[in-house]
Design a protein around this motif. Sequence first.
Motif, PDB file in Angstrom:
ATOM      1  N   HIS A 102     -55.398 -24.808  14.421  1.00  0.00           N
ATOM      2  CA  HIS A 102     -55.329 -25.350  15.778  1.00  0.00           C
ATOM      3  C   HIS A 102     -55.048 -26.851  15.788  1.00  0.00           C
ATOM      4  N   ILE A 103     -55.597 -27.588  14.842  1.00  0.00           N
ATOM      5  CA  ILE A 103     -55.309 -29.027  14.768  1.00  0.00           C
ATOM      6  C   ILE A 103     -53.829 -29.243  14.460  1.00  0.00           C
ATOM      7  N   GLU A 104     -53.287 -28.489  13.513  1.00  0.00           N
ATOM      8  CA  GLU A 104     -51.868 -28.645  13.161  1.00  0.00           C
ATOM      9  C   GLU A 104     -50.959 -28.259  14.332  1.00  0.00           C
ATOM     10  N   LEU A 105     -51.321 -27.204  15.044  1.00  0.00           N
ATOM     11  CA  LEU A 105     -50.534 -26.793  16.207  1.00  0.00           C
ATOM     12  C   LEU A 105     -50.589 -27.864  17.301  1.00  0.00           C
ATOM     13  N   ALA A 106     -51.774 -28.414  17.533  1.00  0.00           N
ATOM     14  CA  ALA A 106     -51.916 -29.487  18.532  1.00  0.00           C
ATOM     15  C   ALA A 106     -51.088 -30.700  18.132  1.00  0.00           C
ATOM     16  N   LYS A 107     -51.076 -31.032  16.848  1.00  0.00           N
ATOM     17  CA  LYS A 107     -50.259 -32.156  16.372  1.00  0.00           C
ATOM     18  C   LYS A 107     -48.777 -31.907  16.670  1.00  0.00           C
ATOM     19  N   ALA A 108     -48.331 -30.673  16.475  1.00  0.00           N
ATOM     20  CA  ALA A 108     -46.924 -30.353  16.756  1.00  0.00           C
ATOM     21  C   ALA A 108     -46.615 -30.523  18.247  1.00  0.00           C
ATOM     22  N   PHE A 109     -47.496 -30.018  19.111  1.00  0.00           N
ATOM     23  CA  PHE A 109     -47.299 -30.175  20.556  1.00  0.00           C
ATOM     24  C   PHE A 109     -47.313 -31.655  20.958  1.00  0.00           C
ATOM     25  N   LEU A 110     -48.251 -32.413  20.399  1.00  0.00           N
ATOM     26  CA  LEU A 110     -48.344 -33.835  20.735  1.00  0.00           C
ATOM     27  C   LEU A 110     -47.127 -34.609  20.240  1.00  0.00           C
ATOM     28  N   THR A 111     -46.627 -34.249  19.066  1.00  0.00           N
ATOM     29  CA  THR A 111     -45.432 -34.912  18.542  1.00  0.00           C
ATOM     30  C   THR A 111     -44.219 -34.622  19.421  1.00  0.00           C
ATOM     31  N   ALA A 112     -44.145 -33.411  19.954  1.00  0.00           N
ATOM     32  CA  ALA A 112     -43.048 -33.074  20.871  1.00  0.00           C
ATOM     33  C   ALA A 112     -43.156 -33.895  22.158  1.00  0.00           C
ATOM     34  N   ALA A 113     -44.376 -34.117  22.626  1.00  0.00           N
ATOM     35  CA  ALA A 113     -44.580 -34.870  23.873  1.00  0.00           C
ATOM     36  C   ALA A 113     -44.462 -36.388  23.656  1.00  0.00           C
ATOM     37  N   TYR A 149     -47.636 -45.102  21.884  1.00  0.00           N
ATOM     38  CA  TYR A 149     -47.259 -45.768  23.129  1.00  0.00           C
ATOM     39  C   TYR A 149     -46.367 -44.817  23.908  1.00  0.00           C
ATOM     40  N   CYS A 150     -46.495 -44.847  25.218  1.00  0.00           N
ATOM     41  CA  CYS A 150     -45.669 -43.982  26.060  1.00  0.00           C
ATOM     42  C   CYS A 150     -45.369 -44.683  27.376  1.00  0.00           C
ATOM     43  N   CYS A 151     -44.412 -44.150  28.109  1.00  0.00           N
ATOM     44  CA  CYS A 151     -44.039 -44.702  29.424  1.00  0.00           C
ATOM     45  C   CYS A 151     -44.790 -44.012  30.560  1.00  0.00           C
ATOM     46  N   GLU A 152     -45.449 -42.892  30.271  1.00  0.00           N
ATOM     47  CA  GLU A 152     -46.112 -42.105  31.306  1.00  0.00           C
ATOM     48  C   GLU A 152     -47.354 -42.803  31.837  1.00  0.00           C
ATOM     49  N   GLN A 153     -47.657 -42.530  33.091  1.00  0.00           N
ATOM     50  CA  GLN A 153     -48.894 -43.008  33.697  1.00  0.00           C
ATOM     51  C   GLN A 153     -50.054 -42.149  33.197  1.00  0.00           C
ATOM     52  N   ALA A 160     -52.347 -40.332  34.624  1.00  0.00           N
ATOM     53  CA  ALA A 160     -52.463 -38.984  35.206  1.00  0.00           C
ATOM     54  C   ALA A 160     -51.494 -38.014  34.535  1.00  0.00           C
ATOM     55  N   ASP A 161     -50.305 -38.490  34.213  1.00  0.00           N
ATOM     56  CA  ASP A 161     -49.320 -37.635  33.545  1.00  0.00           C
ATOM     57  C   ASP A 161     -49.730 -37.336  32.108  1.00  0.00           C
ATOM     58  N   VAL A 162     -50.300 -38.331  31.420  1.00  0.00           N
ATOM     59  CA  VAL A 162     -50.791 -38.113  30.053  1.00  0.00           C
ATOM     60  C   VAL A 162     -51.906 -37.072  30.074  1.00  0.00           C
ATOM     61  N   LEU A 163     -52.848 -37.230  31.001  1.00  0.00           N
ATOM     62  CA  LEU A 163     -53.952 -36.260  31.100  1.00  0.00           C
ATOM     63  C   LEU A 163     -53.430 -34.860  31.402  1.00  0.00           C
ATOM     64  N   ALA A 164     -52.445 -34.749  32.257  1.00  0.00           N
ATOM     65  CA  ALA A 164     -51.853 -33.442  32.569  1.00  0.00           C
ATOM     66  C   ALA A 164     -51.187 -32.839  31.338  1.00  0.00           C
ATOM     67  N   THR A 165     -50.515 -33.661  30.545  1.00  0.00           N
ATOM     68  CA  THR A 165     -49.885 -33.182  29.313  1.00  0.00           C
ATOM     69  C   THR A 165     -50.939 -32.664  28.343  1.00  0.00           C
ATOM     70  N   LEU A 166     -52.031 -33.404  28.188  1.00  0.00           N
ATOM     71  CA  LEU A 166     -53.097 -32.981  27.273  1.00  0.00           C
ATOM     72  C   LEU A 166     -53.715 -31.659  27.733  1.00  0.00           C
ATOM     73  N   ILE A 191     -51.372 -28.787  27.003  1.00  0.00           N
ATOM     74  CA  ILE A 191     -51.400 -28.392  25.590  1.00  0.00           C
ATOM     75  C   ILE A 191     -52.635 -27.540  25.309  1.00  0.00           C
ATOM     76  N   GLU A 192     -53.790 -27.974  25.794  1.00  0.00           N
ATOM     77  CA  GLU A 192     -55.023 -27.205  25.585  1.00  0.00           C
ATOM     78  C   GLU A 192     -54.882 -25.795  26.165  1.00  0.00           C
ATOM     79  N   THR A 193     -54.355 -25.698  27.380  1.00  0.00           N
ATOM     80  CA  THR A 193     -54.183 -24.399  28.042  1.00  0.00           C
ATOM     81  C   THR A 193     -53.181 -23.526  27.300  1.00  0.00           C
ATOM     82  N   THR A 194     -52.061 -24.119  26.889  1.00  0.00           N
ATOM     83  CA  THR A 194     -51.039 -23.382  26.147  1.00  0.00           C
ATOM     84  C   THR A 194     -51.611 -22.820  24.850  1.00  0.00           C
ATOM     85  N   MET A 195     -52.533 -23.567  24.236  1.00  0.00           N
ATOM     86  CA  MET A 195     -53.134 -23.134  22.979  1.00  0.00           C
ATOM     87  C   MET A 195     -54.281 -22.147  23.191  1.00  0.00           C
ATOM     88  N   GLY A 196     -54.577 -21.816  24.443  1.00  0.00           N
ATOM     89  CA  GLY A 196     -55.590 -20.798  24.727  1.00  0.00           C
ATOM     90  C   GLY A 196     -57.007 -21.309  24.834  1.00  0.00           C
TER      91      GLY A 196
END
Length: 132
Positions: free
Chosen positions: A21-32, A62-66, A68-74, A77-82
Amino acid sequence: MNQQMHYILLALGSNTLAQHHIELAKAFLTAAFPKIQFSRSLVTPAIGIVSPPFINCLAQTYCCEQMADVLATLKNIETTMGSMPEERRKGIVKIDIDLLQFDETRHKRDDWERDYIQLLIKELGHKQKTNT
């Protein structure tokens, strides 16, 4: 147009098929967040719940997102991973991704006091922010 860059620091944790799960989360975070950097992973005892040990790591980027958008992305990812609240209530944590810092503002104040967080922050080369 020049977009403002925001610093983010994340904490990742899992106690169920944790390495996977950590490796999968890293992959999702790297994509984002393509320029994200991860700390090493540590096995830590559960804090505040009865469960198997966790695997934890930190990530910064570092990212350009606000925020609220970062929290939504996180959350996405959690929801997608079940990851489901009813499982968490039973001590089953497939993945937990917490926003520890956004720009100068720290979140999850109690987490900052944890030894493994302080150790991994130092290893990442995180610049301690003055505004807590």
